[in-house]
Design a protein around this motif. Sequence first.
Motif, PDB file in Angstrom:
ATOM      1  N   ASP A   7      44.242  27.759  41.519  1.00  0.00           N
ATOM      2  CA  ASP A   7      43.634  28.684  42.201  1.00  0.00           C
ATOM      3  C   ASP A   7      43.827  30.138  41.297  1.00  0.00           C
ATOM      4  OD1 ASP A   7      44.021  32.035  43.573  1.00  0.00           O
ATOM      5  OD2 ASP A   7      43.327  31.339  45.157  1.00  0.00           O
ATOM      6  N   ARG A  60      40.457  33.074  51.825  1.00  0.00           N
ATOM      7  CA  ARG A  60      40.131  33.143  51.037  1.00  0.00           C
ATOM      8  C   ARG A  60      40.234  32.089  49.422  1.00  0.00           C
ATOM      9  NH1 ARG A  60      42.401  33.074  46.262  1.00  0.00           N
ATOM     10  NH2 ARG A  60      44.266  32.985  47.255  1.00  0.00           N
ATOM     11  N   MET A  61      40.845  30.591  49.778  1.00  0.00           N
ATOM     12  CA  MET A  61      40.007  29.941  49.140  1.00  0.00           C
ATOM     13  C   MET A  61      39.611  28.742  49.574  1.00  0.00           C
ATOM     14  SD  MET A  61      44.298  28.879  48.487  1.00  0.00           S
ATOM     15  CE  MET A  61      44.548  27.181  47.555  1.00  0.00           C
ATOM     16  N   GLU A  63      36.555  30.128  50.853  1.00  0.00           N
ATOM     17  CA  GLU A  63      35.863  31.283  50.480  1.00  0.00           C
ATOM     18  C   GLU A  63      35.154  31.194  49.097  1.00  0.00           C
ATOM     19  OE1 GLU A  63      36.543  35.346  51.582  1.00  0.00           O
ATOM     20  OE2 GLU A  63      36.564  34.712  53.716  1.00  0.00           O
ATOM     21  N   THR A  64      35.966  30.432  48.145  1.00  0.00           N
ATOM     22  CA  THR A  64      35.572  30.282  46.876  1.00  0.00           C
ATOM     23  C   THR A  64      35.520  29.463  46.003  1.00  0.00           C
ATOM     24  OG1 THR A  64      37.950  28.954  46.756  1.00  0.00           O
ATOM     25  CG2 THR A  64      38.066  31.451  46.394  1.00  0.00           C
TER      26      THR A  64
END
Length: 132
Positions: A7, A60-61, A63-64
């Motif tokens: 990330d 968030r991770m 979603e990436t």
Amino acid sequence: MPTFMNDPTMPTPSFPGSHMVIDDHYVFISGLTVVDLSNGHAARGDIKEETRLIMRALSRMLETVGGSLTDILRVDIHLTDLHAIQDMDSVYSEHFEPGRYPARTCTESPNICGGGNVEITVMAKRQPQSEQ
């Protein structure tokens, strides 16, 4: 062929590993602690805030790579004090639809790397490429 990713918002792991490994079917995210997060140091010592920040980072991770927390199938949680499980659960459960919780293991690990109080590892299903 698996893809090994770090990330970009987090420091490169200090161990021989990747933040995420992605194959055709799954996303594996290495154990995350507040120490891994740039804004996490201030939360250290508050199990609820540590859990909240980690769950947001996991979201968030995912979603990436076209996923979300609803894609999580399995969770491993390590707490420095298993007596804090109810506080951790009060925040953790907010991130899932009631009755649709991932399979989970929760253990006491008195020495979590970096001095945090909770570490969370996930395995999530990956959406087929055509659905992303």
